[in-house]
Design a protein around this motif. Sequence first.
Motif, mmCIF file in Angstrom:
data_model
loop_
_atom_site.group_PDB
_atom_site.id
_atom_site.type_symbol
_atom_site.label_atom_id
_atom_site.label_comp_id
_atom_site.label_asym_id
_atom_site.label_seq_id
_atom_site.Cartn_x
_atom_site.Cartn_y
_atom_site.Cartn_z
ATOM 1 N N GLU A 1 -9.060 23.630 0.970
ATOM 2 C CA GLU A 1 -9.941 23.963 2.104
ATOM 3 C C GLU A 1 -11.418 23.738 1.785
ATOM 4 O O GLU A 1 -12.160 23.229 2.626
ATOM 5 N N ASN A 2 -11.850 24.106 0.574
ATOM 6 C CA ASN A 2 -13.286 23.945 0.286
ATOM 7 C C ASN A 2 -13.692 22.467 0.335
ATOM 8 O O ASN A 2 -14.819 22.123 0.684
ATOM 9 N N VAL A 3 -12.736 21.577 0.019
ATOM 10 C CA VAL A 3 -13.034 20.131 0.044
ATOM 11 C C VAL A 3 -13.169 19.647 1.490
ATOM 12 O O VAL A 3 -14.170 19.036 1.868
ATOM 13 N N TRP A 4 -12.176 19.913 2.347
ATOM 14 C CA TRP A 4 -12.294 19.371 3.718
ATOM 15 C C TRP A 4 -13.359 20.093 4.527
ATOM 16 O O TRP A 4 -13.999 19.514 5.392
ATOM 17 N N ARG A 5 -13.569 21.395 4.237
ATOM 18 C CA ARG A 5 -14.564 22.138 5.008
ATOM 19 C C ARG A 5 -15.988 21.600 4.780
ATOM 20 O O ARG A 5 -16.794 21.541 5.700
ATOM 21 N N ALA A 6 -16.257 21.181 3.548
ATOM 22 C CA ALA A 6 -17.600 20.636 3.241
ATOM 23 C C ALA A 6 -17.841 19.344 4.030
ATOM 24 O O ALA A 6 -18.986 18.926 4.223
#
Length: 274
Positions: A144-149
């Motif tokens: 999630e932290n990857v796609w959210r950024a």
Amino acid sequence: MSNGLSSLQLSPVDLSQKIKLGSKAASIEGPIDKTALQAATSTLLARLNELQEMFHADGRHALLLVLQGRDASGKDGVIRTVYGAFNPIGVHVAAFGPPTPLELRHDFLWRVHQLVPPRGMVGVFNRSHYEDVLAVRVRELAPENVWRARFDHINTFERMLTDSGVIIRKCMLHVSREAQHERLQARLDDPTKNWKFRLDDLKDRDRWDAYTDAYREVLERCSTPSAPWYVVPSDDKTVRNYLIAQMLVDTLESTKSTFPPMDEAVRTAAAGFD
Ligand code: ADP
């Protein structure tokens, strides 16, 4: 008697309201005169062709239409019918499937940036960098932290493009679950459409609500005044094509493109040629 066309037009998503992505929003309200709609679409397509010639000659801008939507939402149909109105010499079409191993070793925008149309061209993306916050999110292909950024990365990337003369318009082709069922069934039943059927499409159909949530966040986070998102009611193909053609006519007209005048030095040098 009104033919129902006067109120038929796309508006960018309204961020002050909850975006409607239910079945009802996949169709337009009220009766519509189909013959008038088809005639009006033909007129818009002819106008697109005229505007494109000036846009190409003028050369100050590029146009990029981003098409997103569930399977069988009509992305190919828009390209065939609406982009089919343009002179192919000025058209730039790109489609994005699953990234290759090499593409996965780069940042997610690497493969996208190279396919942005150059100035003078009208381009269209059949799927796009938005898959990196849609399919990647729903299928859990990255944390999630990857796609959210990526929402911020996308907004910055698109701002850089618009600052460089690229006019961006983004359409989510919105179909209802029922219409998708009908179209996928046709792909099973019609021998001329069998080749379009993919079992993976059924897996994504099972993740319907997760995609709705993912689309909603895309529309909320990435619709900007210079790169707006439009939700296009797409259960009816003629309505869909009319709405997109009309939005593109407005967009190309707003560039105030003109045929460049001849350089006087060239005219003088060419005078009296035989
Ligand atoms: P289409 O289904 O649009 O006719 P393809 O079968 O070639 O075309 O590829 C589409 C598939 O590729 C879709 O399932 C889409 O989610 C997937 N895809 C596109 N971009 C990405 C991406 N960046 N990451 C993962 N999957 C992607």
